[in-house]
Every structure is written in structure tokens, then in C-alpha cells.
Design a protein around this motif. Structure first.
Motif, short mmCIF file in Angstrom:
data_model
loop_
_atom_site.label_atom_id
_atom_site.label_comp_id
_atom_site.label_asym_id
_atom_site.label_seq_id
_atom_site.Cartn_x
_atom_site.Cartn_y
_atom_site.Cartn_z
N LEU A 1 0.84 -1.19 0.00
CA LEU A 1 0.00 0.00 0.00
C LEU A 1 0.88 1.25 0.00
CD1 LEU A 1 -3.07 0.57 2.29
CD2 LEU A 1 -1.44 2.36 1.85
N SER A 2 1.86 1.30 0.88
CA SER A 2 2.78 2.43 0.94
C SER A 2 3.54 2.57 -0.37
CB SER A 2 3.75 2.24 2.11
OG SER A 2 4.71 3.28 2.12
N PHE A 3 4.02 1.45 -0.89
CA PHE A 3 4.80 1.44 -2.12
C PHE A 3 3.98 2.00 -3.29
CE2 PHE A 3 6.01 -0.93 -6.02
CZ PHE A 3 7.31 -0.47 -6.16
N CYS A 4 2.77 1.49 -3.50
CA CYS A 4 2.02 1.94 -4.67
C CYS A 4 1.46 3.34 -4.48
CB CYS A 4 0.96 0.93 -5.09
SG CYS A 4 -0.49 0.81 -4.09
N HIS A 5 1.20 3.76 -3.24
CA HIS A 5 0.79 5.14 -3.01
C HIS A 5 1.89 6.09 -3.45
CE1 HIS A 5 0.81 8.69 -0.15
NE2 HIS A 5 -0.21 8.92 -0.94
N ASN A 6 3.13 5.74 -3.20
CA ASN A 6 4.25 6.61 -3.52
C ASN A 6 4.76 6.46 -4.94
OD1 ASN A 6 7.61 7.03 -2.95
ND2 ASN A 6 6.18 8.64 -2.40
N THR A 7 4.70 5.26 -5.51
CA THR A 7 5.29 5.03 -6.83
C THR A 7 4.26 4.87 -7.94
OG1 THR A 7 5.40 2.63 -6.55
CG2 THR A 7 7.31 3.92 -5.81
N GLY A 8 3.02 4.56 -7.59
CA GLY A 8 1.97 4.45 -8.58
C GLY A 8 1.58 3.03 -8.94
N GLY A 9 0.43 2.93 -9.56
CA GLY A 9 -0.11 1.63 -9.94
C GLY A 9 0.74 0.89 -10.97
N GLY A 10 1.42 1.63 -11.84
CA GLY A 10 2.28 0.98 -12.83
C GLY A 10 3.42 0.23 -12.18
N SER A 11 3.96 0.80 -11.12
CA SER A 11 5.05 0.13 -10.39
C SER A 11 4.52 -1.12 -9.69
CB SER A 11 5.66 1.08 -9.36
OG SER A 11 6.21 2.20 -10.01
N LEU A 12 3.32 -1.03 -9.15
CA LEU A 12 2.71 -2.21 -8.53
C LEU A 12 2.46 -3.28 -9.59
CD1 LEU A 12 1.62 -3.56 -5.96
CD2 LEU A 12 -0.61 -2.56 -6.53
N ASP A 13 2.04 -2.88 -10.78
CA ASP A 13 1.86 -3.84 -11.87
C ASP A 13 3.16 -4.59 -12.15
OD1 ASP A 13 -0.78 -3.07 -12.22
OD2 ASP A 13 -0.39 -1.88 -14.02
N LYS A 14 4.26 -3.86 -12.24
CA LYS A 14 5.56 -4.50 -12.52
C LYS A 14 5.95 -5.46 -11.40
CE LYS A 14 7.14 -0.63 -15.25
NZ LYS A 14 7.96 0.59 -15.28
N LEU A 15 5.62 -5.10 -10.18
CA LEU A 15 5.95 -5.93 -9.03
C LEU A 15 5.07 -7.17 -8.94
CD1 LEU A 15 7.64 -6.19 -6.41
CD2 LEU A 15 5.93 -4.77 -5.30
N ALA A 16 3.81 -7.03 -9.33
CA ALA A 16 2.86 -8.12 -9.15
C ALA A 16 2.59 -8.95 -10.41
CB ALA A 16 1.53 -7.56 -8.64
N LEU A 17 2.52 -8.30 -11.55
CA LEU A 17 1.99 -8.96 -12.73
C LEU A 17 3.04 -9.55 -13.67
CD1 LEU A 17 -0.74 -6.30 -13.65
CD2 LEU A 17 -0.97 -8.29 -12.15
N TYR A 18 4.24 -9.05 -13.63
CA TYR A 18 5.26 -9.57 -14.54
C TYR A 18 5.58 -11.03 -14.21
CZ TYR A 18 6.43 -4.97 -16.53
OH TYR A 18 6.41 -3.77 -17.18
N LYS A 19 6.16 -11.70 -15.19
CA LYS A 19 6.51 -13.11 -15.04
C LYS A 19 7.44 -13.31 -13.85
CE LYS A 19 8.43 -16.97 -17.60
NZ LYS A 19 9.04 -17.41 -18.85
N ASN A 20 7.17 -14.35 -13.08
CA ASN A 20 7.96 -14.74 -11.90
C ASN A 20 7.99 -13.65 -10.83
OD1 ASN A 20 9.36 -16.66 -10.44
ND2 ASN A 20 11.35 -15.88 -11.09
N ARG A 21 6.87 -12.96 -10.67
CA ARG A 21 6.74 -11.93 -9.64
C ARG A 21 5.67 -12.37 -8.63
NH1 ARG A 21 9.13 -6.99 -11.80
NH2 ARG A 21 11.04 -7.78 -12.74
N LEU A 22 5.10 -11.45 -7.92
CA LEU A 22 4.18 -11.78 -6.82
C LEU A 22 3.06 -12.73 -7.24
CD1 LEU A 22 3.67 -8.42 -4.89
CD2 LEU A 22 4.99 -10.42 -4.19
N ASN A 23 2.34 -12.39 -8.30
CA ASN A 23 1.19 -13.21 -8.68
C ASN A 23 1.57 -14.58 -9.19
OD1 ASN A 23 -0.58 -11.28 -7.80
ND2 ASN A 23 -1.08 -10.51 -9.83
N SER A 24 2.86 -14.80 -9.42
CA SER A 24 3.35 -16.14 -9.76
C SER A 24 3.72 -16.91 -8.49
CB SER A 24 4.58 -16.04 -10.67
OG SER A 24 4.26 -15.41 -11.87
#
Length: 135
Positions: free
Chosen positions: A66-89
Motif C-alpha cells: 500500500l505504501s509502495f504503490c501510493h508513492n510510486t503508482g499503480g504501474g510500479s505495482l503492476d511491474k511488481l505483481a503482474l510480470y513473469k515470476n513476480r508476486l502473482n506467480s
């Protein structure tokens, strides 16, 4: 300091925490900013984390994101969560190192305040993994 950005207004509208016709406030008192944080900012970015991250998180991990995406934005959260071999994997261990990459502001690299904030977020996330990631 405290305040609100146009991006936060758009995010809050998207997640339903502000009406579609809401505009960027011209100024906020500290009390108004505190109320805004509680009623708009935190719920908006918590909703964003819950929307984009599809794996189970501890409360600590959720707060760190929550702190991270508030400060860096939803695009950064996308990169952290949605990219291959990241959080959602299921690769939760990748998060602290990736979070620490977001320490630049404009043309300024390794802004000390951002380094400190990313380290705090990364360590908060990592604590629930049973480790403290290296600084």
C-alpha cells in the motif's frame, strides 16, 4: 509535507472513493490532509493492492505494498505483481529487491528519502518472509 496529486484523484475516482467530478484540492490544512489520508488515500491504495495482487498476503505485506504503490503508482505495482515470476506467480521473495529499485525522482538518482522509504517498505514486507532483505 502533505498534499494530494492529480494521479491520486484519478486513482480514487477509479476505485470509487471520490465522485467522478472530484477535482484536485487547491489547498489542504493538516487536519483536512489527515482526514483525506484516512478516507481517500489509504482506502484507494488498499483497494489497488487487493485488486492487482492475487496471492495471499500478510497484513504487513499488504501495508508495505500500500505504501509502495501510493508513492510510486499503480504501474510500479503492476511491474511488481503482474510480470513473469513476480508476486502473482507466487514469488513473494522478489518483492523487497524490486521495491528497492524505486529510489529516483525525476533526474535525481538515489534520493536519500526514497532510499529510506523503500528500505522501510522492503523490510516490512520481508519480515513476514522470515528475513530482512539486505539494504
Amino acid at each position: 509535507g502533505y498534499g494530494v496529486t492529480a494521479v491520486e484523484i484519478a486513482d480514487a475516482k477509479h476505485y470509487g472513493f471520490l465522485p467522478k467530478d472530484a477535482e484536485l484540492p487547491k489547498s489542504l490544512t493538516k487536519e483536512e490532509a489527515d482526514r483525506w489520508m484516512e478516507e481517500v488515500t489509504l482506502p484507494t491504495y488498499d483497494a489497488m493492492v487487493c485488486d492487482k495482487v492475487k496471492v495471499d498476503l500478510t497484513l504487513q505485506q499488504r501495508f508495505a505494498l500500500l505504501s509502495f504503490c501510493h508513492n510510486t503508482g499503480g504501474g510500479s505495482l503492476d511491474k511488481l505483481a503482474l510480470y513473469k515470476n513476480r508476486l502473482n506467480s507466487g514469488n513473494l521473495a522478489c518483492a523487497p529487491a524490486i521495491m528497492r529499485l524505486y529510489v529516483n525522482a525525476g533526474r535525481h538518482t538515489n534520493v536519500s528519502g526514497l532510499v529510506k522509504r523503500r528500505n522501510w517498505e522492503a523490510n516490512l514486507f520481508a519480515e513476514s518472509l522470515g528475513e530482512i532483505a539486505s539494504n
